[in-house]
Enzyme design. Sequence first.
Site, PDB file in Angstrom:
ATOM      1  N   ASP A  41       6.051  -0.210   3.907  1.00 17.52           N
ATOM      2  CA  ASP A  41       4.725  -0.426   3.981  1.00 17.52           C
ATOM      3  C   ASP A  41       4.140   1.221   4.056  1.00 17.52           C
ATOM      4  O   ASP A  41       3.434   1.389   4.688  1.00 17.52           O
ATOM      5  CB  ASP A  41       4.365  -0.762   5.391  1.00 17.52           C
ATOM      6  CG  ASP A  41       2.866  -1.405   5.048  1.00 17.52           C
ATOM      7  OD1 ASP A  41       2.290  -1.317   4.188  1.00 17.52           O
ATOM      8  OD2 ASP A  41       2.427  -1.867   6.376  1.00 17.52           O
ATOM      9  N   PHE A  42       4.707   1.843   3.191  1.00 16.83           N
ATOM     10  CA  PHE A  42       4.475   3.331   2.747  1.00 16.83           C
ATOM     11  C   PHE A  42       3.112   3.443   1.872  1.00 16.83           C
ATOM     12  O   PHE A  42       3.186   3.376   0.980  1.00 16.83           O
ATOM     13  CB  PHE A  42       5.427   3.981   2.108  1.00 16.83           C
ATOM     14  CG  PHE A  42       5.507   5.531   2.168  1.00 16.83           C
ATOM     15  CD1 PHE A  42       6.434   6.168   3.044  1.00 16.83           C
ATOM     16  CD2 PHE A  42       4.745   6.279   1.578  1.00 16.83           C
ATOM     17  CE1 PHE A  42       6.670   7.606   3.275  1.00 16.83           C
ATOM     18  CE2 PHE A  42       4.684   7.594   1.628  1.00 16.83           C
ATOM     19  CZ  PHE A  42       5.617   8.430   2.461  1.00 16.83           C
TER      20      PHE A  42
END
Length: 194
Positions: A41-42
């Site tokens: 979830d960068f």
Amino acid sequence: MELIDAFPLRQIDHIAEPGRLYSELMDLIVRLAKHGLIHGDFNEFNILVRENGSPVLIDFPQMVSTSHLNAEFYFNRDVDCIRTFFKRRFAYESVLYPKFALNGDKEFDLDVKAAASGFSRKDQANLDKLMQEQELHRDDEDPSDEEIVYSDSDNESDSDDDQDKAEESGSGSDGDYIIEQDRLGNSIRRKRDV
């Protein structure tokens, strides 16, 4: 847990050197992967930027192991999130970005220590056993002579034909190196055996 004196990247409208921050974030993605983790979830919601411009990564519940069945998908999604955000917010676009490569050259088994999805201690024991068996049958290659090659997706097809011809003839762009393709299509440049 401590207070971090920083702002979420999503709240920042201007950065003096977006290329520098972009490179730091891409390096962070690669560094995590070398330690066996993919954030998952960068994006601009999970990156804080300090006043000096250094990034701080938060929110790790979606992390997965680089051994996860869908690791390449999650890695590429993390990279694409940053590329898209920088293009939209800062009008910054780079043709350089990392590609997922599973080469077994992890610096640390953070995925096992953190119990990341897709990798267990039993998997680690099996992998260690397999790697030891592979070492017995492997030529004395030095993995430190390999490097990650960033992709230029716009010019990739033109250079692939030239690269294939160079590999067939035994010469690459540098006579001391061999350029090869791994099973994921990434170019790896390694030193020739003497």
